[in-house]
Design an enzyme around this catalytic site. Sequence first.
Site, PDB file in Angstrom:
ATOM      1  NE  ARG A 157      12.349   8.634   1.595  1.00 47.56           N
ATOM      2  CZ  ARG A 157      12.573   7.603   2.407  1.00 47.56           C
ATOM      3  NH1 ARG A 157      13.794   7.280   2.773  1.00 47.56           N
ATOM      4  NH2 ARG A 157      11.581   6.883   2.875  1.00 47.56           N
ATOM      5  CE1 TYR A 203       6.643   3.860  -3.441  1.00 45.33           C
ATOM      6  CE2 TYR A 203       6.845   5.288  -1.526  1.00 45.33           C
ATOM      7  CZ  TYR A 203       6.293   4.180  -2.133  1.00 45.33           C
ATOM      8  OH  TYR A 203       5.404   3.389  -1.452  1.00 45.33           O
ATOM      9  CD  GLU A 234       7.192  15.700  -5.760  1.00 44.50           C
ATOM     10  OE1 GLU A 234       5.960  15.696  -5.930  1.00 44.50           O
ATOM     11  OE2 GLU A 234       7.779  16.621  -5.158  1.00 44.50           O
TER      12      GLU A 234
HETATM   13  P1  NAD Z   1       6.114  -4.835  -3.264  1.00 51.84           P
HETATM   14  O1  NAD Z   1       7.346  -4.316  -3.916  1.00 51.84           O
HETATM   15  O2  NAD Z   1       6.180  -6.095  -2.475  1.00 51.84           O
HETATM   16  O3  NAD Z   1       4.949  -5.024  -4.338  1.00 51.84           O
HETATM   17  C1  NAD Z   1       4.842  -4.232  -5.486  1.00 51.84           C
HETATM   18  C2  NAD Z   1       4.393  -5.144  -6.629  1.00 51.84           C
HETATM   19  O4  NAD Z   1       4.219  -4.354  -7.814  1.00 51.84           O
HETATM   20  C3  NAD Z   1       5.419  -6.219  -6.945  1.00 51.84           C
HETATM   21  O5  NAD Z   1       4.762  -7.453  -7.112  1.00 51.84           O
HETATM   22  C4  NAD Z   1       6.043  -5.746  -8.257  1.00 51.84           C
HETATM   23  O6  NAD Z   1       6.560  -6.790  -9.042  1.00 51.84           O
HETATM   24  C5  NAD Z   1       4.861  -5.026  -8.886  1.00 51.84           C
HETATM   25  N1  NAD Z   1       5.264  -3.988  -9.866  1.00 51.84           N
HETATM   26  C6  NAD Z   1       6.186  -3.019  -9.693  1.00 51.84           C
HETATM   27  N2  NAD Z   1       6.256  -2.261 -10.803  1.00 51.84           N
HETATM   28  C7  NAD Z   1       5.351  -2.772 -11.687  1.00 51.84           C
HETATM   29  C8  NAD Z   1       4.968  -2.437 -13.004  1.00 51.84           C
HETATM   30  N3  NAD Z   1       5.535  -1.405 -13.649  1.00 51.84           N
HETATM   31  N4  NAD Z   1       4.009  -3.178 -13.609  1.00 51.84           N
HETATM   32  C9  NAD Z   1       3.437  -4.221 -12.961  1.00 51.84           C
HETATM   33  N5  NAD Z   1       3.765  -4.598 -11.719  1.00 51.84           N
HETATM   34  C10 NAD Z   1       4.713  -3.874 -11.086  1.00 51.84           C
HETATM   35  O7  NAD Z   1       5.545  -3.638  -2.361  1.00 51.84           O
HETATM   36  P2  NAD Z   1       4.347  -3.629  -1.305  1.00 51.84           P
HETATM   37  O8  NAD Z   1       4.914  -3.342   0.023  1.00 51.84           O
HETATM   38  O9  NAD Z   1       3.468  -4.806  -1.497  1.00 51.84           O
HETATM   39  O10 NAD Z   1       3.582  -2.313  -1.780  1.00 51.84           O
HETATM   40  C11 NAD Z   1       2.407  -2.395  -2.576  1.00 51.84           C
HETATM   41  C12 NAD Z   1       1.863  -0.991  -2.803  1.00 51.84           C
HETATM   42  O11 NAD Z   1       1.594  -0.360  -1.544  1.00 51.84           O
HETATM   43  C13 NAD Z   1       2.843  -0.066  -3.540  1.00 51.84           C
HETATM   44  O12 NAD Z   1       2.114   0.733  -4.438  1.00 51.84           O
HETATM   45  C14 NAD Z   1       3.424   0.779  -2.440  1.00 51.84           C
HETATM   46  O13 NAD Z   1       3.805   2.051  -2.924  1.00 51.84           O
HETATM   47  C15 NAD Z   1       2.261   0.886  -1.470  1.00 51.84           C
HETATM   48  N6  NAD Z   1       2.741   1.127  -0.093  1.00 51.84           N
HETATM   49  C16 NAD Z   1       3.324   0.117   0.650  1.00 51.84           C
HETATM   50  C17 NAD Z   1       3.793   0.387   1.926  1.00 51.84           C
HETATM   51  C18 NAD Z   1       4.395  -0.684   2.794  1.00 51.84           C
HETATM   52  O14 NAD Z   1       4.835  -0.366   3.913  1.00 51.84           O
HETATM   53  N7  NAD Z   1       4.423  -1.930   2.407  1.00 51.84           N
HETATM   54  C19 NAD Z   1       3.703   1.691   2.441  1.00 51.84           C
HETATM   55  C20 NAD Z   1       3.149   2.686   1.655  1.00 51.84           C
HETATM   56  C21 NAD Z   1       2.651   2.399   0.383  1.00 51.84           C
HETATM   57  N1  UDP Z   2      16.658   1.870   8.549  1.00 58.30           N
HETATM   58  C1  UDP Z   2      17.674   1.491   9.440  1.00 58.30           C
HETATM   59  N2  UDP Z   2      18.321   0.306   9.207  1.00 58.30           N
HETATM   60  C2  UDP Z   2      18.041  -0.500   8.160  1.00 58.30           C
HETATM   61  C3  UDP Z   2      17.014  -0.117   7.269  1.00 58.30           C
HETATM   62  C4  UDP Z   2      16.349   1.079   7.484  1.00 58.30           C
HETATM   63  O1  UDP Z   2      17.954   2.198  10.397  1.00 58.30           O
HETATM   64  O2  UDP Z   2      18.688  -1.545   8.037  1.00 58.30           O
HETATM   65  C5  UDP Z   2      15.917   3.105   8.819  1.00 58.30           C
HETATM   66  C6  UDP Z   2      15.742   4.049   7.638  1.00 58.30           C
HETATM   67  O3  UDP Z   2      16.859   4.920   7.543  1.00 58.30           O
HETATM   68  C7  UDP Z   2      14.469   4.775   8.021  1.00 58.30           C
HETATM   69  C8  UDP Z   2      13.655   3.709   8.769  1.00 58.30           C
HETATM   70  O4  UDP Z   2      14.586   2.719   9.166  1.00 58.30           O
HETATM   71  O5  UDP Z   2      14.756   5.828   8.908  1.00 58.30           O
HETATM   72  C9  UDP Z   2      12.570   3.062   7.924  1.00 58.30           C
HETATM   73  O6  UDP Z   2      13.160   2.628   6.719  1.00 58.30           O
HETATM   74  P1  UDP Z   2      12.342   1.835   5.601  1.00 58.30           P
HETATM   75  O7  UDP Z   2      13.233   1.742   4.409  1.00 58.30           O
HETATM   76  O8  UDP Z   2      11.804   0.579   6.173  1.00 58.30           O
HETATM   77  O9  UDP Z   2      11.071   2.740   5.303  1.00 58.30           O
HETATM   78  P2  UDP Z   2      10.864   4.296   4.925  1.00 58.30           P
HETATM   79  O10 UDP Z   2      12.131   5.056   5.172  1.00 58.30           O
HETATM   80  O11 UDP Z   2      10.487   4.286   3.484  1.00 58.30           O
HETATM   81  O12 UDP Z   2       9.787   4.723   5.827  1.00 58.30           O
END
Ligand code: NAD
Ligand code: UDP
Length: 315
Positions: A145, A148, A150
């Site tokens: 992980r 992502y 780091e």
């Molecule tokens: P997502 O994968 O749906 O969206 C990420 C977008 O970035 C995509 O459209 C992808 O095509 C684009 N992308 C990826 N690498 C790229 C690059 N090198 N150049 C240009 N575009 C690029 O993910 P999301 O859930 O919408 O997450 C958006 C942001 O929020 C991310 O930075 C993610 O780390 C952060 N985030 C999301 C969550 C969550 O639960 N959804 C939680 C924590 C942080």
């Molecule tokens: N997880 C699970 N079943 C699935 C997908 C994920 O039990 O089909 C678990 C995963 O191991 C983690 C939690 O659900 O403990 C959240 O996973 P997710 O990938 O949504 O987010 P993150 O681990 O990045 O918080």
Amino acid sequence: MPRRNTINLVTGGAGFLGSHLIDKLMGSGEEVICLDNFFTGRKHNIKQWITHPNFELIRHDVTEPINLEVDRIWHLACPASPIHYQHNPIKTSKTSFLGTCNMLGLAKRVKAQFLLASTSEVYGDPEIHPQHESYRGSVNNIGVRACYDEGKRIAETLCFDYKRMHNVDIRIMRIFNTYGPRMLFDDGRVVSNLIVQALNGQELTVFGDGKQTRSFCYVDDLINGMLKLMNSKVIGPVNIGNDNEFTIIDLANLIIQKIDPSLKIVFKELPMDDPLQRKPVIDIAKKELGWEPKINLNNGLDKTINYFKKIILSK
Ligand code: NAD
Ligand code: UDP
């Protein structure tokens, strides 16, 4: 000089969160440049704006520099689901490091406000529970992980160094697990995975014993928090998430109850470094942004299930 609208650059704008943010910005009459390399983003998410005069779409990778004139940069570009960010981990590290460097360099040149979509993953597998912003985290820097986790940690470092050296106007948002319409149905994140399995009449996959916890925030709440942070003077980091904590087994059972009580759970191996527990302290967001989540898991799941039902029916 004629008056003009605020110009927003949304990196990762075709993704799950980015496209919801764009809907809000466009709805407020602002101008939006959506920049995306379409790794996990979809044109479909932003198709409603393609012909709008306030909207522009650029296919570009943030690991390459770009010159644009903008007022605000919402830096979301980065794959967020473990299966996507682990698909090419070196690219994920580059996206976080080079991508954030490039976007901060742009912010410095054009004096734009800059918001980083950081993550609860900076806390790693936390020894402190719940997680306050002052907790420095417990990340396995050589684990699967790390690209992502780091990556986001160095992205936060870069933000603060650009602020200290060049006075860039930064904001750092630590996003906790967010769910809702437009998650990809095959991106492996737990909420979408379990809902899609249940709608297809399959067993629901729970990793490990399912006692690990997450705190799930509905996407509309999250985007409101993002807007409040950008519109404030708060630098952060600020946790934005829902502080109602659930075990994964409870989540699976809730989805089963909602979709088909006869469905079964199947237990699978817990992935490496999967955090045991996660719940945000959101006192800073409440006090300094006047933000708190409004949509509980029960209601948010109903909206998300309806979305996936429509997607599956249209296939
Ligand atoms: P997502 O994968 O749906 O969206 C990420 C977008 O970035 C995509 O459209 C992808 O095509 C684009 N992308 C990826 N690498 C790229 C690059 N090198 N150049 C240009 N575009 C690029 O993910 P999301 O859930 O919408 O997450 C958006 C942001 O929020 C991310 O930075 C993610 O780390 C952060 N985030 C999301 C969550 C969550 O639960 N959804 C939680 C924590 C942080
Ligand atoms: N997880 C699970 N079943 C699935 C997908 C994920 O039990 O089909 C678990 C995963 O191991 C983690 C939690 O659900 O403990 C959240 O996973 P997710 O990938 O949504 O987010 P993150 O681990 O990045 O918080």
